[in-house]
Design an enzyme around this catalytic site. Sequence first.
Site, PDB file in Angstrom:
ATOM      1  N   SER A  35       0.801  -1.226   0.000  1.00 21.50           N
ATOM      2  CA  SER A  35       0.000   0.000   0.000  1.00 21.50           C
ATOM      3  C   SER A  35       0.829   1.270   0.000  1.00 21.50           C
ATOM      4  O   SER A  35       0.320   2.341  -0.340  1.00 21.50           O
ATOM      5  CB  SER A  35      -0.941   0.022   1.209  1.00 21.50           C
ATOM      6  OG  SER A  35      -0.192  -0.019   2.411  1.00 21.50           O
ATOM      7  N   ASP A 325      -3.117   8.063   8.356  1.00 20.12           N
ATOM      8  CA  ASP A 325      -4.043   7.169   9.038  1.00 20.12           C
ATOM      9  C   ASP A 325      -3.235   6.285   9.994  1.00 20.12           C
ATOM     10  O   ASP A 325      -2.087   6.598  10.302  1.00 20.12           O
ATOM     11  CB  ASP A 325      -4.882   6.355   8.051  1.00 20.12           C
ATOM     12  CG  ASP A 325      -4.036   5.465   7.133  1.00 20.12           C
ATOM     13  OD1 ASP A 325      -2.850   5.235   7.439  1.00 20.12           O
ATOM     14  OD2 ASP A 325      -4.564   4.989   6.109  1.00 20.12           O
ATOM     15  N   HIS A 328      -0.265   4.717   7.425  1.00 19.54           N
ATOM     16  CA  HIS A 328       0.455   5.379   6.336  1.00 19.54           C
ATOM     17  C   HIS A 328       0.848   6.819   6.636  1.00 19.54           C
ATOM     18  O   HIS A 328       0.138   7.534   7.322  1.00 19.54           O
ATOM     19  CB  HIS A 328      -0.406   5.366   5.068  1.00 19.54           C
ATOM     20  CG  HIS A 328      -0.908   4.010   4.714  1.00 19.54           C
ATOM     21  ND1 HIS A 328      -2.130   3.535   5.133  1.00 19.54           N
ATOM     22  CD2 HIS A 328      -0.346   3.013   3.999  1.00 19.54           C
ATOM     23  CE1 HIS A 328      -2.307   2.305   4.686  1.00 19.54           C
ATOM     24  NE2 HIS A 328      -1.233   1.954   3.995  1.00 19.54           N
TER      25      HIS A 328
END
Length: 368
Positions: A35, A325, A328
């Site tokens: 991600s 978040d 990340h």
Amino acid sequence: MKFTTLAAMMVAVAVFGLLIDGHDCKIVQFIFGDSLSDVGNNKYLSKSLAQASLPWYGIDMGNGLPNGRFSNGRTVADIIGDTMGLPRPPAFLDPSLNEDMILENGVNYASGGGGILNETGGYFIQRLSLYKQIELFQGTQTLIRSKIGEQAAEKFFQDARYVVALGSNDFINNYLMPVYSDSWSYNDQTFMEYLMGTLEKQLKLLHSLGARQLMVFGLGPMGCIPLQRVLSSSSACQDRTNKLALSFNKAGSKLMEDLSSQLPNASYRFGDAYDVVNNVISDPNKYGFSNADSPCCSFGRIRPALTCVPASVLCKDRSKYVFWDEYHPSDSANELIATELIKKFGFSRVGETDGPSPAPAIALSPEG
């Protein structure tokens, strides 16, 4: 979702155009990751629980709408590539992707929740493991061979730059979670051996497919991501998790040295950015941040929220938060990290030098 492999974000390097069988083929990059470098692949995995498809993801980029990146803005790879004057490789699953786009920009196969191991991130239901990403790359090769011919395609893929930036999910969303059998089937040492043994096979497979210039990026202090802190009774960084990241980096560095000496014409390097990220988290004020231990996008005191959603509350100044978040980094943190990585690894604007090619992808921790 992940800021955990914060050690490794990337960009590759398209340095100059090569005239191949009448095709003006650039040197492009092929990105394999999670991600931290996903630019939209998971958006097309309808059953995946590792998604960045809802507001407020993407709020500080382009039109402010979600674009598949697990951040409020750019990834580290975006920023390094922009600085070097490189095009951004599109997501492999983007429906508009075609052969001409691949020849011009390369491809990004990164997938939120993906890992080196096939079993990693299983509870996300859908995600692309490294083996699956390599399988998709093989399909890409078939397309390009049919487009420009066998000989031209061989040169195109051997001249390309390759970035592999995974690993944090293999710990955060596998080994360190009791719901996965790997957590009780291995100890720290045997799991690391299993992980490195698998990565070695994957890198050798990529070499057999033409990868000659490749960089693997290490892990950052993934024990310091907000999710790890909130699960700690003291809200401090998880020491064991950080030690695993350091062990991964040590073993990964040795693996790359060994492969470079064993594989024909291989220039394989390891990008260790642990210290870069650790410095930002340890002394955020020095770098212009006011918060390095909690996410900008959250449900306030209800934590961990795991993902950012429309009902989440945003911090007042997103530029002052290291984390976007629970997993990340924010756009501002990515920019600072990218700048430090460019200096550390000597990346320069395309065409200015013949120095190192691929740029890093960073990983603090995953969720993907």
